[in-house]
Enzyme design. Structure first.
Site, PDB file in Angstrom:
ATOM      1  N   ASP A  96      26.388  28.140  37.638  1.00 35.46           N
ATOM      2  CA  ASP A  96      26.471  29.526  38.106  1.00 35.46           C
ATOM      3  C   ASP A  96      27.840  29.943  38.630  1.00 35.46           C
ATOM      4  O   ASP A  96      27.951  30.866  39.432  1.00 35.46           O
ATOM      5  CB  ASP A  96      25.441  29.723  39.222  1.00 35.46           C
ATOM      6  CG  ASP A  96      25.583  28.678  40.328  1.00 35.46           C
ATOM      7  OD1 ASP A  96      26.672  28.090  40.441  1.00 35.46           O
ATOM      8  OD2 ASP A  96      24.611  28.452  41.065  1.00 35.46           O
ATOM      9  N   ARG A 208      31.276  31.494  49.534  1.00 30.94           N
ATOM     10  CA  ARG A 208      31.963  32.746  49.857  1.00 30.94           C
ATOM     11  C   ARG A 208      31.188  33.571  50.881  1.00 30.94           C
ATOM     12  O   ARG A 208      31.788  34.163  51.780  1.00 30.94           O
ATOM     13  CB  ARG A 208      32.163  33.586  48.595  1.00 30.94           C
ATOM     14  CG  ARG A 208      33.369  33.122  47.830  1.00 30.94           C
ATOM     15  CD  ARG A 208      33.511  33.773  46.486  1.00 30.94           C
ATOM     16  NE  ARG A 208      34.450  32.978  45.717  1.00 30.94           N
ATOM     17  CZ  ARG A 208      35.654  33.387  45.320  1.00 30.94           C
ATOM     18  NH1 ARG A 208      36.061  34.602  45.582  1.00 30.94           N
ATOM     19  NH2 ARG A 208      36.457  32.580  44.652  1.00 30.94           N
TER      20      ARG A 208
HETATM   21  C1  UD1 Z   1      33.735  27.759  43.235  1.00 28.73           C
HETATM   22  C2  UD1 Z   1      32.515  28.492  42.685  1.00 28.73           C
HETATM   23  C3  UD1 Z   1      31.278  28.118  43.478  1.00 28.73           C
HETATM   24  C4  UD1 Z   1      31.098  26.610  43.563  1.00 28.73           C
HETATM   25  C5  UD1 Z   1      32.385  25.984  44.070  1.00 28.73           C
HETATM   26  C6  UD1 Z   1      32.265  24.496  44.027  1.00 28.73           C
HETATM   27  C7  UD1 Z   1      32.886  30.751  41.832  1.00 28.73           C
HETATM   28  C8  UD1 Z   1      33.060  32.178  42.149  1.00 28.73           C
HETATM   29  N1  UD1 Z   1      32.712  29.931  42.858  1.00 28.73           N
HETATM   30  O1  UD1 Z   1      33.964  28.227  44.559  1.00 28.73           O
HETATM   31  O2  UD1 Z   1      30.147  28.663  42.825  1.00 28.73           O
HETATM   32  O3  UD1 Z   1      30.068  26.329  44.472  1.00 28.73           O
HETATM   33  O4  UD1 Z   1      33.484  26.372  43.230  1.00 28.73           O
HETATM   34  O5  UD1 Z   1      33.200  23.863  44.827  1.00 28.73           O
HETATM   35  O6  UD1 Z   1      32.903  30.386  40.689  1.00 28.73           O
HETATM   36  N2  UD1 Z   1      41.341  25.113  45.465  1.00 28.73           N
HETATM   37  C9  UD1 Z   1      42.374  24.221  45.331  1.00 28.73           C
HETATM   38  N3  UD1 Z   1      42.179  23.107  44.544  1.00 28.73           N
HETATM   39  C10 UD1 Z   1      41.018  22.859  43.923  1.00 28.73           C
HETATM   40  C11 UD1 Z   1      39.947  23.753  44.080  1.00 28.73           C
HETATM   41  C12 UD1 Z   1      40.127  24.878  44.836  1.00 28.73           C
HETATM   42  O7  UD1 Z   1      43.438  24.410  45.886  1.00 28.73           O
HETATM   43  O8  UD1 Z   1      40.921  21.826  43.227  1.00 28.73           O
HETATM   44  C13 UD1 Z   1      41.526  26.326  46.289  1.00 28.73           C
HETATM   45  C14 UD1 Z   1      42.382  27.392  45.588  1.00 28.73           C
HETATM   46  O9  UD1 Z   1      43.186  28.040  46.542  1.00 28.73           O
HETATM   47  C15 UD1 Z   1      41.325  28.364  45.054  1.00 28.73           C
HETATM   48  C16 UD1 Z   1      40.305  28.302  46.175  1.00 28.73           C
HETATM   49  O10 UD1 Z   1      40.267  26.921  46.545  1.00 28.73           O
HETATM   50  O11 UD1 Z   1      41.824  29.661  44.840  1.00 28.73           O
HETATM   51  C17 UD1 Z   1      38.936  28.812  45.846  1.00 28.73           C
HETATM   52  O12 UD1 Z   1      38.503  28.317  44.583  1.00 28.73           O
HETATM   53  P1  UD1 Z   1      37.452  29.167  43.688  1.00 28.73           P
HETATM   54  O13 UD1 Z   1      37.191  28.416  42.447  1.00 28.73           O
HETATM   55  O14 UD1 Z   1      37.895  30.588  43.586  1.00 28.73           O
HETATM   56  O15 UD1 Z   1      36.160  29.221  44.576  1.00 28.73           O
HETATM   57  P2  UD1 Z   1      35.350  28.094  45.288  1.00 28.73           P
HETATM   58  O16 UD1 Z   1      35.151  28.543  46.669  1.00 28.73           O
HETATM   59  O17 UD1 Z   1      35.943  26.773  45.041  1.00 28.73           O
END
Ligand code: UD1
Ligand code: UDP
Length: 375
Positions: A96, A208
């Site tokens: 999802d 989120r």
């Molecule tokens: C995402 C998914 C969520 C899932 C989660 C698992 C969406 C909208 N959200 O959320 O459903 O539960 O992944 O963990 O698809 N970042 C890093 N390195 C990484 C990973 C993340 O630096 O390896 C940081 C980055 O700044 C990135 C932020 O985390 O922009 C958020 O990542 P994002 O994929 O937008 O959302 P998640 O909160 O990880």
């Protein structure tokens, strides 16, 4: 040879798609094409290393604090040439995330059939979890094959009038993944920082809809309970999202009993989970793994799309209000009967053979032999 493309981009998708990739590879009729969107980077690479997965393409879409629209549009545009180049017989997406929904849509635009692994989970509240509930509903509208982990997820799909002949109850591939990661003699250096005789809670929180006040309220409750309980520690591998990192460090940095560490690779996470007293989390995947690890889970959300774990007795949905979190922690720490009941529940998410079932169904679908097995 049938070409099955898996497209994924975040840690949990990778963990639960890994057994499917292994099963595609092991089947003599099918070959895997692995495409990463790179929605995650370090947290995704950890999983690829553990499962020895080598991608055929990586869109590398991750950027700090990008919007959902940015992720969505980058994935859709980035997949155009990849789908054109490989022309798979079927695309598989998982769960999802925004990667899931955008990759499903992209495959549809290329008129390539889509299989949705972990289809049919619902809270029926489009803002909880946000944006995941909408992502999975949209993906189910696009999909041609539905791999529902449980009877309940199948029932949810039927309620939305998806065709029964395309819905298969397979179990959840999270249980398959545990076969690769759980080892009895596990040790991690963070355990050396926990005094002899102390219990520890394993904590994760990243959603989120919890970022901001809900996270502050929850962390404040945990901080207070740890400060008031001399033999209790918390290990918290903090998600790399800057919005999570900031609040976690602000509230926990001066608490000796709370150990903030980098995200763990999945072997370490399962190893520490197995040795924890209980788990507190807003994660989806962790709710599925806990019954197999015999660990109670306090779910830091107002609702769950995994009610099977609540019915089985492992999960308790406690929300994110400071008082409610504090009370739930205190109760589970002090009430031995409740603790025993929650740690002896039976895993409702399958037998660890979901991936093989999924690949057999994909093979039959691609070759036009699909008959509904009535599972
Ligand atoms: C995402 C998914 C969520 C899932 C989660 C698992 C969406 C909208 N959200 O959320 O459903 O539960 O992944 O963990 O698809 N970042 C890093 N390195 C990484 C990973 C993340 O630096 O390896 C940081 C980055 O700044 C990135 C932020 O985390 O922009 C958020 O990542 P994002 O994929 O937008 O959302 P998640 O909160 O990880
Ligand atoms: N996990 C991990 N390292 C960690 C925390 C979690 O490998 O530090 C694993 C966990 O075992 C589960 C998955 O990551 O398999 C859950 O991912 P996450 O909580 O990020 O996403 P969700 O399941 O909520 O979508």
């Amino acid at each position: 040879m049938q070409k099955i493309m898996t497209i994924f981009g975040t840690r949990p998708e990778a963990i639960k798609m890994a057994p499917v990739i292994k099963a595609i590879d092991a089947n003599p009729d099918t070959t895997p094409i692995v495409v990463l969107t790179g929605q995650h980077k370090e947290m995704l690479q950890q999983v690829l290393d553990i499962f020895d997965i080598h991608p055929d393409a990586d869109l590398k879409v991750m950027a700090r604090q990008q919007t959902l629209s940015q992720i969505t549009s980058k994935v859709i545009l980035g997949l155009d040439p990849v789908l054109d180049e490989h022309r798979p017989d079927l695309v598989l997406v998982h769960g999802d995330t925004t990667t899931t929904m955008a990759a499903g849509l992209s495959a549809f635009y290329h008129q390539i059939p889509v299989g949705h692994v972990e289809a049919g989970l619902r809270t029926w509240d489009k803002y909880s979890p946000y944006p995941e509930e909408m992502n999975r509903m949209l993906t189910d509208d696009i999909a041609d094959l539905y791999f529902a982990p449980t009877q309940l997820s199948k029932d949810n799909l039927l309620q939305e009038h998806h065709p029964e002949s395309r819905i298969f109850i397979t179990g959840n591939t999270a249980i398959d993944a545990l076969k690769y990661t759980v080892h009895a003699d596990y040790h991690h250096p963070v355990l050396e920082a926990i005094p002899q005789g102390h219990k520890f809670i394993l904590l994760t929180m990243h959603r989120r809809e919890n970022q901001g006040q809900a996270m502050r309220n929850t962390f404040t409750a945990i901080r207070n309970v740890v400060l008031a309980t001399p033999d209790l520690d918390v290990i918290y591998p903090v998600h790399l999202s800057p919005r999570v990192q900031q609040v976690a460090h602000e509230i926990f940095d001066d608490v000796e009993g709370v150990h903030l560490i980098e995200p763990l690779d999945v072997t370490d996470f399962h190893g520490l989970a197995s040795q924890s007293y209980f788990i507190m989390t807003d994660s989806g995947g962790v709710q599925e793994e806990a019954p197999s690890l015999n660990k109670p889970v306090l779910v830091l959300r107002d609702s769950t799309e995994r009610p099977e774990g609540v019915t089985a007795g492992t999960l308790k949905v406690i929300g994110t209000e400071t008082e409610a979190v504090r009370n739930a922690m205190t109760e589970l720490l002090n009430d031995q009967r409740e603790y025993r009941a929650m740690s002896t529940a039976v895993n409702p998410y399958g037998d660890g053979h979901a991936a093989e079932r999924i690949v057999a169904i994909c093979r039959d679908y691609i070759s036009g032999k699909l008959r509904h097995p009535g599972m």
